[in-house]
Write a protein that holds these residues in place. Structure first.
Motif, mmCIF file in Angstrom:
data_model
loop_
_atom_site.group_PDB
_atom_site.id
_atom_site.type_symbol
_atom_site.label_atom_id
_atom_site.label_comp_id
_atom_site.label_asym_id
_atom_site.label_seq_id
_atom_site.Cartn_x
_atom_site.Cartn_y
_atom_site.Cartn_z
ATOM 1 N N LYS A 27 0.815 -1.222 0.000
ATOM 2 C CA LYS A 27 0.000 0.000 0.000
ATOM 3 C C LYS A 27 0.846 1.269 0.000
ATOM 4 O O LYS A 27 0.369 2.350 -0.331
ATOM 5 C CB LYS A 27 -0.927 0.000 1.213
ATOM 6 N N LEU A 28 2.124 1.125 0.401
ATOM 7 C CA LEU A 28 2.996 2.295 0.437
ATOM 8 C C LEU A 28 3.451 2.656 -0.972
ATOM 9 O O LEU A 28 3.780 1.785 -1.773
ATOM 10 C CB LEU A 28 4.240 2.011 1.295
ATOM 11 N N LYS A 29 3.466 3.924 -1.277
ATOM 12 C CA LYS A 29 3.933 4.388 -2.594
ATOM 13 C C LYS A 29 5.342 4.962 -2.444
ATOM 14 O O LYS A 29 5.521 6.155 -2.194
ATOM 15 C CB LYS A 29 2.971 5.424 -3.166
ATOM 16 N N LEU A 30 6.325 4.064 -2.533
ATOM 17 C CA LEU A 30 7.725 4.457 -2.344
ATOM 18 C C LEU A 30 8.392 4.725 -3.688
ATOM 19 O O LEU A 30 8.219 3.970 -4.638
ATOM 20 C CB LEU A 30 8.506 3.363 -1.615
ATOM 21 N N LYS A 31 9.144 5.794 -3.744
ATOM 22 C CA LYS A 31 9.917 6.114 -4.939
ATOM 23 C C LYS A 31 11.387 5.803 -4.661
ATOM 24 O O LYS A 31 12.032 6.502 -3.876
ATOM 25 C CB LYS A 31 9.761 7.589 -5.317
ATOM 26 N N ILE A 32 11.851 4.721 -5.233
ATOM 27 C CA ILE A 32 13.243 4.298 -5.015
ATOM 28 C C ILE A 32 14.096 4.820 -6.156
ATOM 29 O O ILE A 32 13.848 4.508 -7.322
ATOM 30 C CB ILE A 32 13.350 2.765 -4.928
ATOM 31 N N LYS A 33 15.104 5.608 -5.810
ATOM 32 C CA LYS A 33 15.980 6.178 -6.827
ATOM 33 C C LYS A 33 17.020 5.149 -7.241
ATOM 34 O O LYS A 33 17.782 4.651 -6.409
ATOM 35 C CB LYS A 33 16.668 7.435 -6.273
ATOM 36 N N LYS A 34 17.019 4.804 -8.505
ATOM 37 C CA LYS A 34 17.977 3.828 -9.020
ATOM 38 C C LYS A 34 19.115 4.537 -9.739
ATOM 39 O O LYS A 34 18.884 5.442 -10.527
ATOM 40 C CB LYS A 34 17.280 2.855 -9.965
ATOM 41 N N PHE A 35 20.343 4.101 -9.442
ATOM 42 C CA PHE A 35 21.521 4.679 -10.085
ATOM 43 C C PHE A 35 22.122 3.687 -11.072
ATOM 44 O O PHE A 35 22.175 2.491 -10.802
ATOM 45 C CB PHE A 35 22.586 5.041 -9.036
ATOM 46 N N THR A 36 22.584 4.188 -12.184
ATOM 47 C CA THR A 36 23.305 3.349 -13.138
ATOM 48 C C THR A 36 24.658 2.979 -12.538
ATOM 49 O O THR A 36 25.129 3.625 -11.581
ATOM 50 C CB THR A 36 23.543 4.093 -14.469
ATOM 51 N N LYS A 37 25.287 1.952 -13.092
ATOM 52 C CA LYS A 37 26.618 1.552 -12.621
ATOM 53 C C LYS A 37 27.611 2.705 -12.757
ATOM 54 O O LYS A 37 28.467 2.911 -11.902
ATOM 55 C CB LYS A 37 27.114 0.340 -13.420
ATOM 56 N N LYS A 38 27.465 3.466 -13.836
ATOM 57 C CA LYS A 38 28.356 4.600 -14.084
ATOM 58 C C LYS A 38 28.182 5.655 -12.987
ATOM 59 O O LYS A 38 29.160 6.182 -12.446
ATOM 60 C CB LYS A 38 28.052 5.198 -15.448
ATOM 61 N N LYS A 39 26.926 5.936 -12.652
ATOM 62 C CA LYS A 39 26.641 6.936 -11.619
ATOM 63 C C LYS A 39 27.133 6.463 -10.256
ATOM 64 O O LYS A 39 27.663 7.247 -9.461
ATOM 65 C CB LYS A 39 25.134 7.205 -11.571
ATOM 66 N N GLN A 40 26.962 5.172 -9.979
ATOM 67 C CA GLN A 40 27.452 4.608 -8.715
ATOM 68 C C GLN A 40 28.962 4.817 -8.589
ATOM 69 O O GLN A 40 29.470 5.153 -7.517
ATOM 70 C CB GLN A 40 27.128 3.117 -8.647
ATOM 71 N N ASN A 41 29.661 4.597 -9.699
ATOM 72 C CA ASN A 41 31.115 4.771 -9.698
ATOM 73 C C ASN A 41 31.494 6.226 -9.460
ATOM 74 O O ASN A 41 32.415 6.526 -8.694
ATOM 75 C CB ASN A 41 31.701 4.285 -11.027
ATOM 76 N N TYR A 42 30.780 7.147 -10.114
ATOM 77 C CA TYR A 42 31.018 8.577 -9.907
ATOM 78 C C TYR A 42 30.832 8.956 -8.437
ATOM 79 O O TYR A 42 31.652 9.677 -7.851
ATOM 80 C CB TYR A 42 30.062 9.400 -10.769
ATOM 81 N N LEU A 43 29.746 8.490 -7.839
ATOM 82 C CA LEU A 43 29.444 8.822 -6.441
ATOM 83 C C LEU A 43 30.522 8.275 -5.506
ATOM 84 O O LEU A 43 30.944 8.944 -4.562
ATOM 85 C CB LEU A 43 28.070 8.262 -6.048
ATOM 86 N N GLN A 44 30.963 7.042 -5.784
ATOM 87 C CA GLN A 44 32.000 6.429 -4.953
ATOM 88 C C GLN A 44 33.308 7.208 -5.061
ATOM 89 O O GLN A 44 33.974 7.482 -4.050
ATOM 90 C CB GLN A 44 32.213 4.978 -5.394
ATOM 91 N N ASN A 45 33.690 7.578 -6.278
ATOM 92 C CA ASN A 45 34.924 8.335 -6.489
ATOM 93 C C ASN A 45 34.891 9.689 -5.780
ATOM 94 O O ASN A 45 35.866 10.106 -5.148
ATOM 95 C CB ASN A 45 35.161 8.552 -7.983
ATOM 96 N N THR A 46 33.755 10.377 -5.895
ATOM 97 C CA THR A 46 33.611 11.696 -5.263
ATOM 98 C C THR A 46 33.700 11.580 -3.745
ATOM 99 O O THR A 46 34.345 12.397 -3.084
ATOM 100 C CB THR A 46 32.269 12.339 -5.669
ATOM 101 N N LYS A 47 33.063 10.558 -3.200
ATOM 102 C CA LYS A 47 33.083 10.332 -1.743
ATOM 103 C C LYS A 47 34.518 10.121 -1.257
ATOM 104 O O LYS A 47 34.945 10.723 -0.263
ATOM 105 C CB LYS A 47 32.229 9.104 -1.401
ATOM 106 N N ILE A 48 35.285 9.272 -1.980
ATOM 107 C CA ILE A 48 36.667 8.998 -1.587
ATOM 108 C C ILE A 48 37.518 10.261 -1.700
ATOM 109 O O ILE A 48 38.334 10.562 -0.824
ATOM 110 C CB ILE A 48 37.258 7.861 -2.457
#
Length: 483
Positions: free
Chosen positions: A17-38
């Motif tokens: 019943k919950l209407k959840l919006k889950i944000k999905k990231f591409t593999k490329k975006k995941q890599n960008y986020l990881q690099n920026t965090k480090i």
């Protein structure tokens, strides 16, 4: 349970019943986020940049790379900042302080320290199975073969080219992405302690030592010193990890004992039937080889052409240790072509003739040269001749004369028709050859073309082998590119 009553409910109905919006990231975006965090953790710079990969050569910059300014032997990387940015570098990491490049430049105290920190954090955040390869000869060839095989089972990263030193290893690690299932890294050394430092960054679950030979022996008292230095990889294999060793190597027992003290699993490969992985039968048919390999009691059959037999055995040892289906890789061996400089055979049109060039021109030491000659000898002789253009083997110190003389025995026992040489050291090899095998002594590149033009015929084979400083690798490239 409520007041001794059991009430059955389903949380799945609530969730539906919950209407959840889950944000999905591409593999490329995941890599960008990881690099920026480090990057933020290391530099404390609140940079929000999508980037991947680190380069220290402005000529090799790819779009969205970081450019790291390193002081080279002749020039400093800071002189190439503008060139790197123009080629697509997202930004620059440098100890060089200037306001000229604005936010494009992030200042650090030491570039190598930054590189090692980034690589270490990248390694620690990776879920890939991490593998390391070291040894005196065949590292790059084995790494390339293993990478080709592992790609059948998932995304695989391997060290680019021969990136195996204090810069190459951390740069290679920095290329790890969230998509990678396997990472296979080459580790080199020229003196004691280097492999220990590099494998502390890699932290492999499995490592392979191809062999122990005389490469860089000028920096060691003897061959055992090299064995000890190569064995440093054993110190940094993860707990309950595996070391894969060459059963045919003189220092197998020495390295095995060291591994046992670390409570590592030891897997062996080689022609020796005591090995865990060995060939029970090899049959030649034309230019093809058919081989039956025993792998811990099981039999595996494959067909191959121009691949070093020990690299085949080592790569299968690795796949078997990873519990992968070996039947998926038989086609890879049948169609596999070695990389340039490491045994790749090229069809050449030169001197108004068509002939085969066996490109073994990437560097040379006694073991790698011996292996190259033996592989060349395994090509079944037909209506053609085999020629060898040999250059000096360098960095052998006081033992240089011995190794060059010893090499003549390997050549004399081969079916090579003529040997041409370039270099002072290789004269020792030349003088100890059978007279019928002695070709010309070259001083300049022009001499090579002039002589080969008059000697080589259609369908003949020419192999070129020598240390990079001899310039034979440049001559080989010109021949391949038709210059």
């Amino acid at each position: 349970i409520y007041k001794n009553k059991i009430i059955k409910i389903s949380d799945s109905n609530i969730i539906k019943k919950l209407k959840l919006k889950i944000k999905k990231f591409t593999k490329k975006k995941q890599n960008y986020l990881q690099n920026t965090k480090i990057l933020k953790e290391i530099t404390k710079n609140p940079v929000e940049k999508n980037f991947h990969g680190i380069a220290i050569d402005s000529r090799l910059i790819k779009k969205d790379n970081i450019f790291l300014t390193i002081k080279g032997k002749k020039r400093h990387g800071k002189k190439f900042i503008s060139q790197a940015i123009n080629k697509g570098a997202k930004f620059v990491i440098s100890s060089y302080k200037t306001k000229k490049y604005g936010k494009k430049l992030i200042s650090v105290k030491n570039e190598l320290q930054f590189l090692n920190k980034f690589a270490s954090k990248k390694r620690d955040s990776s879920l890939a199975k991490i593998l390391a390869i070291t040894g005196s000869a065949g590292k790059t060839s084995l790494k390339n073969l293993a990478c080709e095989l592992l790609k059948n089972f998932g995304a695989t990263l391997s060290s680019p080219k021969s990136y195996n030193n204090k810069y190459g290893v951390p740069i290679s690690l920095s290329l790890l992405e969230t998509k990678h299932k396997y990472g296979i890294f080459e580790v080199g050394m020229s003196k004691k302690g280097e492999i220990d430092k590099l494998t502390k960054l890699i932290k492999p679950e499995i490592a392979i030592i191809t062999n122990i030979g005389e490469a860089h022996i000028e920096n060691f008292k003897n061959l055992k010193g090299i064995a000890s230095a190569k064995g440093e990889v054993i110190n940094n294999i993860k707990k309950n990890g595996t070391i894969i060793l060459n059963r045919d190597d003189k220092y197998f027992d020495f390295l095995m004992k060291k591994a046992k003290l670390k409570k590592l699993k030891v897997v062996s490969f080689g022609l020796n039937k005591k090995a865990d992985v060995y060939p029970s039968k090899i049959r030649k048919k034309g230019q093809n080889n058919f081989i039956l390999i025993k792998i811990r009691g099981k039999t595996f059959r494959l067909e191959y052409k121009n691949i070093n037999i020990h690299n085949i055995l080592a790569s299968l040892s690795l796949l078997n240790e990873l519990k992968l289906d070996l039947s998926k890789v038989s086609k890879n061996f049948r169609n596999y072509l070695p990389s340039e400089g490491r045994g790749k055979i090229h069809n050449i049109k030169r001197y108004k003739k068509f002939f085969k060039l066996v490109d073994e021109s990437y560097n040379a030491n006694p073991l790698s040269t011996k292996n190259a000659i033996e592989t060349f000898n395994s090509i079944k002789k037909g209506k053609f001749k085999k020629y060898l253009l040999l250059g000096d083997m360098l960095e052998l110190g006081k033992n240089s004369e011995f190794f060059h003389k010893n090499l003549s025995k390997v050549i004399n026992n081969s079916d090579i028709d003529k040997v041409f040489i370039k270099g002072v050291k290789s004269l020792i090899t030349y003088k100890n050859l059978i007279k019928s095998k002695r070709g010309n002594i070259f001083q300049q590149e022009e001499d090579m073309d002039f002589t080969l033009n008059n000697i080589i015929a259609n369908n003949d084979y020419l192999m070129i082998k020598g240390s990079n400083a001899t310039g034979l690798n440049n001559f080989t490239r010109k021949m391949i590119r038709g210059y």
